[in-house]
Design a protein around this motif. Sequence first.
Motif, PDB file in Angstrom:
ATOM      1  N   ARG C 185       0.817  -1.214   0.000  1.00  0.00           N
ATOM      2  CA  ARG C 185       0.000   0.000   0.000  1.00  0.00           C
ATOM      3  C   ARG C 185       0.848   1.260   0.000  1.00  0.00           C
ATOM      4  NH1 ARG C 185      -4.750  -2.054   3.989  1.00  0.00           N
ATOM      5  NH2 ARG C 185      -5.563  -3.533   2.442  1.00  0.00           N
ATOM      6  N   LEU C 186       1.941   1.190   0.717  1.00  0.00           N
ATOM      7  CA  LEU C 186       2.807   2.368   0.712  1.00  0.00           C
ATOM      8  C   LEU C 186       3.380   2.610  -0.683  1.00  0.00           C
ATOM      9  CD1 LEU C 186       4.580   1.938   4.161  1.00  0.00           C
ATOM     10  CD2 LEU C 186       3.098   3.834   3.455  1.00  0.00           C
ATOM     11  N   ASP C 188       1.841   1.929  -3.405  1.00  0.00           N
ATOM     12  CA  ASP C 188       0.770   2.593  -4.156  1.00  0.00           C
ATOM     13  C   ASP C 188       0.666   4.067  -3.776  1.00  0.00           C
ATOM     14  OD1 ASP C 188      -0.035   0.361  -5.601  1.00  0.00           O
ATOM     15  OD2 ASP C 188      -1.248  -0.378  -3.942  1.00  0.00           O
ATOM     16  N   ALA C 189       0.844   4.340  -2.484  1.00  0.00           N
ATOM     17  CA  ALA C 189       0.782   5.743  -2.046  1.00  0.00           C
ATOM     18  C   ALA C 189       1.915   6.549  -2.657  1.00  0.00           C
ATOM     19  CB  ALA C 189       0.826   5.816  -0.524  1.00  0.00           C
ATOM     20  N   LEU C 191       3.678   5.714  -5.689  1.00  0.00           N
ATOM     21  CA  LEU C 191       3.629   5.811  -7.151  1.00  0.00           C
ATOM     22  C   LEU C 191       2.279   6.304  -7.678  1.00  0.00           C
ATOM     23  CD1 LEU C 191       5.493   2.496  -8.066  1.00  0.00           C
ATOM     24  CD2 LEU C 191       6.399   4.835  -8.051  1.00  0.00           C
ATOM     25  N   GLY C 192       1.239   5.992  -6.912  1.00  0.00           N
ATOM     26  CA  GLY C 192      -0.104   6.317  -7.390  1.00  0.00           C
ATOM     27  C   GLY C 192      -0.264   7.764  -7.789  1.00  0.00           C
ATOM     28  N   PRO C 193       0.042   8.702  -6.921  1.00  0.00           N
ATOM     29  CA  PRO C 193      -0.141  10.109  -7.301  1.00  0.00           C
ATOM     30  C   PRO C 193       0.625  10.477  -8.567  1.00  0.00           C
ATOM     31  CG  PRO C 193       0.158   9.909  -4.954  1.00  0.00           C
ATOM     32  CD  PRO C 193       0.398   8.538  -5.511  1.00  0.00           C
ATOM     33  N   TYR C 195       1.602   8.443 -11.146  1.00  0.00           N
ATOM     34  CA  TYR C 195       0.963   7.867 -12.330  1.00  0.00           C
ATOM     35  C   TYR C 195      -0.393   8.533 -12.608  1.00  0.00           C
ATOM     36  CZ  TYR C 195       4.375   4.216 -13.311  1.00  0.00           C
ATOM     37  OH  TYR C 195       5.501   3.551 -13.666  1.00  0.00           O
TER      38      TYR C 195
END
Lengths: 223, 223, 223, 223
Positions: C185-186, C188-189, C191-193, C195
């Motif tokens: 999850r980290l 995702d936290a 790379l998510g923003p 991408y």
Amino acid sequence: MAISAARNGEGERDAPRTPPPVVSRTGPRRSESARLAVLRAADDLLVERGFDGVTVEGIAARAGVSKQTIYRWWKSKVDILLDTIADDAPEALAWEGGRGTPEEELKAQLRRVADFLASPPGQVLQALLGHAQLDERTARRLREGFVREQRERDLAGLRAVLARHAGAELDRETGSEVEAATAERLLDALLGPLYHQVLVQGQVPGPEFTDAVAEWVLELASR
Amino acid sequence: MAISAARNGEGERDAPRTPPPVVSRTGPRRSESARLAVLRAADDLLVERGFDGVTVEGIAARAGVSKQTIYRWWKSKVDILLDTIADDAPEALAWEGGRGTPEEELKAQLRRVADFLASPPGQVLQALLGHAQLDERTARRLREGFVREQRERDLAGLRAVLARHAGAELDRETGSEVEAATAERLLDALLGPLYHQVLVQGQVPGPEFTDAVAEWVLELASR
Amino acid sequence: MAISAARNGEGERDAPRTPPPVVSRTGPRRSESARLAVLRAADDLLVERGFDGVTVEGIAARAGVSKQTIYRWWKSKVDILLDTIADDAPEALAWEGGRGTPEEELKAQLRRVADFLASPPGQVLQALLGHAQLDERTARRLREGFVREQRERDLAGLRAVLARHAGAELDRETGSEVEAATAERLLDALLGPLYHQVLVQGQVPGPEFTDAVAEWVLELASR
Amino acid sequence: MAISAARNGEGERDAPRTPPPVVSRTGPRRSESARLAVLRAADDLLVERGFDGVTVEGIAARAGVSKQTIYRWWKSKVDILLDTIADDAPEALAWEGGRGTPEEELKAQLRRVADFLASPPGQVLQALLGHAQLDERTARRLREGFVREQRERDLAGLRAVLARHAGAELDRETGSEVEAATAERLLDALLGPLYHQVLVQGQVPGPEFTDAVAEWVLELASR
DNA sequence: AGCTAAACGAGACGGTACGTCTGGTCTTCTT
DNA sequence: AAGAAGACCAGACGTACCGTCTCGTTTAGCT
């Protein structure tokens, strides 16, 4: 004779008109079966459904060929139809020299033209002549191609017949050879009435018509 | 004479073929200016861009008229073109009886036909004859209409000339009247070469051609 | 380290995936220059003309190679593009362990990702991610290949950084290792923003953005 | 609230974007049933066969509409898909202010986004986002249209939640309003991980994922 | 030094969809 | 009711690539 010479000169002419490949090339050659299927399909469609019923898509579908294959080798449906008569017409319209008297030969030839016009390839020619009235490009291609060539064959044939005719009539005189301009006009007198009946009146006349015209032309040729 | 009679009989014929409205009616009548604008536009477009360049939408646009207005009164662009020649051709092709000798009259008439074919209305006729090869419906309408009527006028004109010619040549003989079937064939001998030149060879021949043909026809008529 | 191992394992992977030829064989080997020319051409075309501007025929033409040569080695243009990033991306996205503080390292890594996405190979990746939304097959190949592998490398890299970060913060506690699900999850936290900005907003954010995100992730990691 | 306002502003927006006809005009109006049939068909085809399975011809066939009608109103299939989400997405993604605690509301909203992405209109959005990576024109239209508008709605919604959250936490402090740039980043922190999962990993995460992300965002908002 | 099999160029072929065009019909509003 | 405007269905047009398939030619390694 003139015909076989002509045939020699145009033997492969319906194949791709590109000059013979100078450099050797690789890859598949043009599919002859596809070419024939296309010409066949176009001819059939024209007879069955008329000129407007001939569409490139329809030809492709019936020939079992893709549209692109057609466009690779022909520019339009008119091109295809031009090829079909280039294949068929010259032999159907060939003068068969020296069978019977000049009068018999001339009558036979004019009947042959009438029969041709009634046949499927003849319908194609009618359609192309029709389209040539509507489209300058078609007109040019048809007239610079088939029409011109056929006219040359016809002139040669007619002059041969007239020479025999003149010879038989008065074989002591000198003026055997018919003058060129006169031959042209006599050819118009021979073919004109027939094409007029077909294209304007819309009917292919029978032997009684063509025979009478042939007789007249011989009369006129004798002055 | 025959012509003006024909004109009487067909005066409005190019207008909608519906019978004249028996019951009185209300609302605006058909716009005559629209009708003329359409015929004019069709004619112009044909000369400028050829048959394929004539589209109903194009006519509508140039005539400043809506498509529906055209479709209300004509079934197709061919109908419109048929109307334009029905307006123009009969007088241009009329036989002017009794001016000069029969030979002069026949030559003049054939020249007149050639001139007509070269004129804008003549181009319309050529186009329609072309389209008639491609479309059965056009063929029927053209041949049952204009072609038949004009042929009748031509037959009458030709027979009159031949009668004068025969009379002048041997006014003691009985067989003054030319036989019907012979007149038909002589008419083909007269017009055939000209139409052949135009429709097949693609050129309108000059007076030297038409004069020669006219002379031949008179020769043939004299046996 | 993990990266070079991966590189060993996939060195020729972009070459044909067929197992090494067991029986000895003859004839020419695959042309390496052709392979490189194709990859190069594909990359160039994508940058110049976008994904739809990349066609197999276009690649063949630009690479000076025949279509068949391409289809011999790749199944589609997507395959080719997958090869180009398999060549370039892993090193451009490698974690460079142990330079500076954990925070510095994390920020540097995220900047590196942003820079990559802005580079030509990154545009290829963007295009492939885009195409993966449209084509299930592309999606599977991309995700089972590059995406999965890169995610493993990223997870390893992130956990190493977090371990150092946790150790530096409270080196007396036991819970040194970050739990697996949390690390996911980290990541995702992290790379998510980025991408999201790239794929949805259509812009590659600058360092102020990536630095802030990196800080937040470290904050969250500290509970 | 913000949503209904937005809806007011774009009520007919999916209808032709041309400004209202200033001069009165005549003739039939655009067929609403055709419009709906097209949108419906496009949506269905996308879900059933994927983006490449959506073709203008296929849409026309399924919608029982002619191709020309489609091209009259839309420039491409992408345009059609853009219209389908303009119809569906805004309400599916609306923030429902004031139900439960800020945390509950934020979690519910994020779940709603995830649910939307899994729904048929969400698949359309995914496809469009994918295609936007491949086509600059699509990118521009999507981002200047739906993406921008949705982002504004999301920002408003998020700021409202954060304001309530801050107020509940410390209702005596002054700094109630969240700074604009911070809100932007928090929104990225909220949506980024979700879109990353969907677009890169190819799976729509469940509530445990979205809830955790929502919690983190509130934590970060509290500094 | 051949022999032989693969790699390669060239490109024909059947397909599919494209976006455009015109034909005729029909619907709505204006005169 | 006629007419202008133009939306609509229908279907052919000619183009672009696709992916497959022959063809000959070239090039290595193996005998």
